[in-house]
Design a protein around this motif. Structure first.
Motif, PDB file in Angstrom:
ATOM      1  N   ILE A 231      16.982 -13.804 -10.150  1.00 42.22           N
ATOM      2  CA  ILE A 231      15.769 -13.003  -9.973  1.00 42.22           C
ATOM      3  C   ILE A 231      16.036 -11.531 -10.265  1.00 42.22           C
ATOM      4  N   LEU A 232      15.267 -10.985 -11.190  1.00 38.31           N
ATOM      5  CA  LEU A 232      15.280  -9.553 -11.472  1.00 38.31           C
ATOM      6  C   LEU A 232      14.215  -8.921 -10.584  1.00 38.31           C
ATOM      7  N   SER A 233      14.615  -7.985  -9.729  1.00 39.25           N
ATOM      8  CA  SER A 233      13.680  -7.305  -8.832  1.00 39.25           C
ATOM      9  C   SER A 233      13.543  -5.846  -9.247  1.00 39.25           C
ATOM     10  N   VAL A 234      12.309  -5.375  -9.241  1.00 38.07           N
ATOM     11  CA  VAL A 234      12.028  -3.984  -9.571  1.00 38.07           C
ATOM     12  C   VAL A 234      11.144  -3.427  -8.460  1.00 38.07           C
ATOM     13  N   LYS A 235      11.523  -2.257  -7.954  1.00 43.83           N
ATOM     14  CA  LYS A 235      10.734  -1.612  -6.903  1.00 43.83           C
ATOM     15  C   LYS A 235      10.390  -0.191  -7.342  1.00 43.83           C
ATOM     16  N   TRP A 236       9.100   0.119  -7.325  1.00 41.72           N
ATOM     17  CA  TRP A 236       8.614   1.443  -7.650  1.00 41.72           C
ATOM     18  C   TRP A 236       8.101   2.107  -6.380  1.00 41.72           C
ATOM     19  N   THR A 237       8.290   3.393  -6.291  1.00 37.33           N
ATOM     20  CA  THR A 237       7.684   4.229  -5.256  1.00 37.33           C
ATOM     21  C   THR A 237       7.119   5.445  -5.978  1.00 37.33           C
TER      22      THR A 237
ATOM     23  N   ALA B  61       0.838  -1.191   0.000  1.00 38.31           N
ATOM     24  CA  ALA B  61       0.000   0.000   0.000  1.00 38.31           C
ATOM     25  C   ALA B  61       0.874   1.242   0.000  1.00 38.31           C
ATOM     26  N   ARG B  62       0.878   1.966   1.075  1.00 38.51           N
ATOM     27  CA  ARG B  62       1.668   3.194   1.154  1.00 38.51           C
ATOM     28  C   ARG B  62       2.759   3.026   2.200  1.00 38.51           C
ATOM     29  N   ASN B  63       3.915   3.618   1.931  1.00 34.66           N
ATOM     30  CA  ASN B  63       5.009   3.550   2.889  1.00 34.66           C
ATOM     31  C   ASN B  63       4.815   4.617   3.964  1.00 34.66           C
ATOM     32  N   SER B  64       5.795   4.762   4.844  1.00 35.22           N
ATOM     33  CA  SER B  64       5.677   5.716   5.949  1.00 35.22           C
ATOM     34  C   SER B  64       5.609   7.164   5.469  1.00 35.22           C
ATOM     35  N   ASP B  65       6.083   7.417   4.250  1.00 31.28           N
ATOM     36  CA  ASP B  65       6.012   8.761   3.670  1.00 31.28           C
ATOM     37  C   ASP B  65       4.699   8.999   2.928  1.00 31.28           C
ATOM     38  N   GLY B  66       3.810   8.009   2.938  1.00 30.49           N
ATOM     39  CA  GLY B  66       2.534   8.134   2.255  1.00 30.49           C
ATOM     40  C   GLY B  66       2.597   7.850   0.761  1.00 30.49           C
ATOM     41  N   GLN B  67       3.719   7.307   0.281  1.00 29.43           N
ATOM     42  CA  GLN B  67       3.850   7.010  -1.140  1.00 29.43           C
ATOM     43  C   GLN B  67       3.477   5.559  -1.413  1.00 29.43           C
ATOM     44  N   LEU B  68       2.935   5.315  -2.596  1.00 27.65           N
ATOM     45  CA  LEU B  68       2.599   3.960  -3.030  1.00 27.65           C
ATOM     46  C   LEU B  68       3.874   3.209  -3.367  1.00 27.65           C
ATOM     47  N   GLN B  69       3.877   1.910  -3.076  1.00 24.85           N
ATOM     48  CA  GLN B  69       5.012   1.066  -3.435  1.00 24.85           C
ATOM     49  C   GLN B  69       4.516  -0.159  -4.183  1.00 24.85           C
ATOM     50  N   PHE B  70       5.317  -0.593  -5.146  1.00 28.37           N
ATOM     51  CA  PHE B  70       5.016  -1.809  -5.900  1.00 28.37           C
ATOM     52  C   PHE B  70       6.335  -2.505  -6.174  1.00 28.37           C
ATOM     53  N   THR B  71       6.397  -3.789  -5.868  1.00 29.48           N
ATOM     54  CA  THR B  71       7.609  -4.574  -6.091  1.00 29.48           C
ATOM     55  C   THR B  71       7.275  -5.756  -6.983  1.00 29.48           C
ATOM     56  N   LEU B  72       8.148  -6.000  -7.955  1.00 28.03           N
ATOM     57  CA  LEU B  72       7.964  -7.089  -8.903  1.00 28.03           C
ATOM     58  C   LEU B  72       9.237  -7.916  -8.938  1.00 28.03           C
ATOM     59  N   GLU B  73       9.100  -9.241  -8.879  1.00 22.58           N
ATOM     60  CA  GLU B  73      10.241 -10.148  -9.007  1.00 22.58           C
ATOM     61  C   GLU B  73      10.001 -11.072 -10.188  1.00 22.58           C
ATOM     62  N   VAL B  74      10.965 -11.076 -11.104  1.00 21.53           N
ATOM     63  CA  VAL B  74      10.841 -11.863 -12.327  1.00 21.53           C
ATOM     64  C   VAL B  74      11.955 -12.910 -12.338  1.00 21.53           C
ATOM     65  N   PRO B  75      11.609 -14.207 -12.275  1.00 16.91           N
ATOM     66  CA  PRO B  75      12.639 -15.245 -12.328  1.00 16.91           C
ATOM     67  C   PRO B  75      13.102 -15.484 -13.766  1.00 16.91           C
ATOM     68  N   PHE B  76      14.382 -15.717 -13.922  1.00 20.99           N
ATOM     69  CA  PHE B  76      14.971 -16.069 -15.215  1.00 20.99           C
ATOM     70  C   PHE B  76      15.621 -17.437 -15.085  1.00 20.99           C
ATOM     71  N   PRO B  77      15.838 -18.120 -16.183  1.00 21.58           N
ATOM     72  CA  PRO B  77      16.461 -19.447 -16.121  1.00 21.58           C
ATOM     73  C   PRO B  77      17.863 -19.432 -15.500  1.00 21.58           C
ATOM     74  N   SER B  78      18.561 -18.301 -15.611  1.00 23.35           N
ATOM     75  CA  SER B  78      19.917 -18.232 -15.066  1.00 23.35           C
ATOM     76  C   SER B  78      20.220 -16.806 -14.600  1.00 23.35           C
ATOM     77  N   GLN B  79      21.267 -16.681 -13.780  1.00 24.57           N
ATOM     78  CA  GLN B  79      21.703 -15.362 -13.335  1.00 24.57           C
ATOM     79  C   GLN B  79      22.179 -14.534 -14.525  1.00 24.57           C
ATOM     80  N   ARG B  80      22.827 -15.178 -15.473  1.00 30.17           N
ATOM     81  CA  ARG B  80      23.321 -14.471 -16.663  1.00 30.17           C
ATOM     82  C   ARG B  80      22.169 -13.815 -17.418  1.00 30.17           C
ATOM     83  N   GLU B  81      21.075 -14.558 -17.632  1.00 31.04           N
ATOM     84  CA  GLU B  81      19.930 -13.997 -18.347  1.00 31.04           C
ATOM     85  C   GLU B  81      19.284 -12.859 -17.561  1.00 31.04           C
ATOM     86  N   ALA B  82      19.221 -12.991 -16.241  1.00 35.64           N
ATOM     87  CA  ALA B  82      18.666 -11.915 -15.413  1.00 35.64           C
ATOM     88  C   ALA B  82      19.541 -10.665 -15.510  1.00 35.64           C
TER      89      ALA B  82
END
Length: 114
Positions: free
Chosen positions: A56-62, A7-28
């Motif tokens: 795992i490729l991780s992406v975090k938006w705020t 939902a919202r962090n302590s600053d009141g901003q929205l957060q969204f986190t996405l984790e995308v698995p790849f077959p290998s670390q090299r591809e990620a």
């Protein structure tokens, strides 16, 4: 593909986190290098952080607004799908199914206020 619809962090901003698995670390790592140049066009209102851990490729938006967050996530997913289209067809299908799931979650949790 996993996501966290925080939902919202302590600053009141929205957060969204996405984790995308790849077959290998090299591809990620290749994926993150091809996706990093896509900086957010706005100078404020949103941040996006990409990282790789193992395969795992991780992406975090705020973001300050749901609309801005939604546009950024959809744009990123479009770029990710384009990146994945160079891989095998079954991998692209898996990403597309994950994207459809995320789109549904975004629409349910952050409806567009017009």
């Amino acid at each position: 593909m996993a996501s966290n619809m925080g939902a919202r962090n302590s600053d009141g901003q929205l957060q969204f986190t996405l984790e995308v698995p790849f077959p290998s670390q090299r591809e990620a790592s290749i994926a993150v290098q091809s996706l990093i140049p896509d900086c957010e066009p706005r100078k404020g209102g949103i941040t996006k952080t990409l990282s790789v851990s193992a395969n795992i490729l991780s992406v975090k938006w705020t973001a300050e607004e749901a609309r801005i967050l939604r546009v950024s996530v959809v744009s990123f997913l479009d770029h990710l799908a384009l990146r994945q289209s160079t891989n095998a067809a079954e991998r692209t299908q898996s990403v597309t199914q994950g994207m459809e799931h995320i789109f549904r979650m975004l629409e349910e949790d952050m409806p567009l206020n017009v």
